[in-house]
Design a protein around this motif. Structure first.
Motif, PDB file in Angstrom:
ATOM      1  N   ALA A  70      -1.311  -6.571   2.568  1.00 44.17           N
ATOM      2  CA  ALA A  70      -0.543  -5.344   2.319  1.00 44.17           C
ATOM      3  C   ALA A  70      -0.889  -4.286   3.355  1.00 44.17           C
ATOM      4  O   ALA A  70      -0.019  -3.538   3.811  1.00 44.17           O
ATOM      5  N   ALA A  71      -2.154  -4.237   3.751  1.00 44.96           N
ATOM      6  CA  ALA A  71      -2.576  -3.243   4.738  1.00 44.96           C
ATOM      7  C   ALA A  71      -1.935  -3.538   6.085  1.00 44.96           C
ATOM      8  O   ALA A  71      -1.510  -2.624   6.801  1.00 44.96           O
ATOM      9  N   ILE A  74       2.121   4.436   1.322  1.00 46.25           N
ATOM     10  CA  ILE A  74       2.036   5.159   2.603  1.00 46.25           C
ATOM     11  C   ILE A  74       3.088   6.261   2.658  1.00 46.25           C
ATOM     12  O   ILE A  74       3.460   6.713   3.737  1.00 46.25           O
ATOM     13  N   ASP A  75       3.578   6.664   1.504  1.00 45.13           N
ATOM     14  CA  ASP A  75       4.656   7.655   1.483  1.00 45.13           C
ATOM     15  C   ASP A  75       4.260   8.970   0.828  1.00 45.13           C
ATOM     16  O   ASP A  75       5.114   9.694   0.353  1.00 45.13           O
ATOM     17  N   ALA A 135       1.617  -2.436   5.951  1.00 47.66           N
ATOM     18  CA  ALA A 135       1.681  -0.972   6.018  1.00 47.66           C
ATOM     19  C   ALA A 135       1.447  -0.501   7.451  1.00 47.66           C
ATOM     20  O   ALA A 135       2.149   0.386   7.954  1.00 47.66           O
ATOM     21  N   ILE A 138       0.544  11.648   4.337  1.00 51.96           N
ATOM     22  CA  ILE A 138       0.728  10.513   5.257  1.00 51.96           C
ATOM     23  C   ILE A 138       2.044  10.671   6.024  1.00 51.96           C
ATOM     24  O   ILE A 138       2.098  10.444   7.237  1.00 51.96           O
ATOM     25  N   ARG A 159       4.497  -1.109   9.570  1.00 47.76           N
ATOM     26  CA  ARG A 159       5.568  -0.150   9.280  1.00 47.76           C
ATOM     27  C   ARG A 159       5.313   1.176   9.991  1.00 47.76           C
ATOM     28  O   ARG A 159       6.222   1.785  10.564  1.00 47.76           O
ATOM     29  N   ILE A 160       4.066   1.606   9.953  1.00 49.15           N
ATOM     30  CA  ILE A 160       3.727   2.894  10.578  1.00 49.15           C
ATOM     31  C   ILE A 160       3.779   2.783  12.099  1.00 49.15           C
ATOM     32  O   ILE A 160       4.265   3.682  12.789  1.00 49.15           O
ATOM     33  N   ILE A 216      -4.624   7.012   3.761  1.00 49.69           N
ATOM     34  CA  ILE A 216      -4.094   5.772   3.185  1.00 49.69           C
ATOM     35  C   ILE A 216      -5.075   5.220   2.163  1.00 49.69           C
ATOM     36  O   ILE A 216      -4.689   4.825   1.060  1.00 49.69           O
ATOM     37  N   LEU A 248       0.853  -1.174   0.000  1.00 51.54           N
ATOM     38  CA  LEU A 248       0.000   0.000   0.000  1.00 51.54           C
ATOM     39  C   LEU A 248       0.894   1.231   0.000  1.00 51.54           C
ATOM     40  O   LEU A 248       1.952   1.250   0.617  1.00 51.54           O
TER      41      LEU A 248
END
Lengths: 146, 64
Positions: free
Chosen positions: B31-32, A36-37, B35, A41, B38-39, A106, A34
């Protein structure tokens, strides 16, 4: 239709090209990350990281807990000294606003604004699972200490 | 290329493009999750290993 006139070589060439294209498209999607950059975000990630310094002691004392819906919640205001209570409240509100924006951004950055609820659900589950020992977490509607 | 064949090719291309769009509608849960992790690593600054925090020594008995 004059299919009798088509040359087998060019047909198989077309089919092969189509197949390769399809496989590429599918694999690119299947292993996809996904996005997220984006600037929005990244900015949210940064402010949330900075705010964590303020929230971490509140998680540890149990004043603030990790809620089941992907937010944080001031579950025991009495655990915060009166003088700091307004500040804690403000931090919780700001954090929840940022989290809502994060989930929305997102979903939007990936071209599917309608994914917001699912992004939130995924994050909610990960926040709970990764909460540190001693922090309060909400499962369903009940709170427990991890 | 003969026109009938070209038409067929264009139709097949359009069909496969539609198929890709259809596939893309499903929420990519794995994938979510990646993500999210990572966050969370970044926000909670857990990058140096998701293992046990050394701050709390394991108490007697079973520590979860």
């Amino acid at each position: 239709m004059k299919f009798g006139s088509m040359q087998p070589r060019s047909l198989s060439g077309c089919v092969a090209a189509l197949f390769v294209g399809l496989v590429l498209a599918l694999s690119a999607h299947a292993q996809g990350n996904l996005e997220i950059d984006t600037p929005a975000i990244s900015a949210l990630r940064k402010t949330m990281q900075q705010r964590h310094a303020q929230l971490a002691p509140l998680y540890a004392s149990g004043a603030v807990g990790i809620a089941a819906d992907g937010t944080v919640s001031l579950r025991d205001a009495a655990a915060v000294p009166l003088a700091q209570r307004a500040q804690a409240n403000a931090a919780v509100a700001a954090e929840n606003a940022d989290r809502a924006a994060l989930y929305r951004e997102i979903a939007r950055a990936n071209g599917h604004p309608e994914w917001e609820a699912e992004v939130r659900r995924t994050f909610a589950q990960r926040w709970l699972e990764r909460a540190q020992p001693g922090w309060w977490v909400q499962q369903g509607t009940s709170w427990s200490r991890k | 290329m003969n026109p009938a064949l070209r038409w067929l090719f264009a139709a097949a291309l359009a069909a496969s493009a539609t198929a890709c769009v259809t596939i893309n509608i499903y929420f990519p849960a794995a994938a979510a999750e990646k993500a999210a992790d990572r966050i969370i690593d970044e926000v909670w600054q857990m990058r140096e290993g998701a293992g046990s925090a050394p701050a709390t020594p394991p108490a007697a008995g079973e520590a979860k």
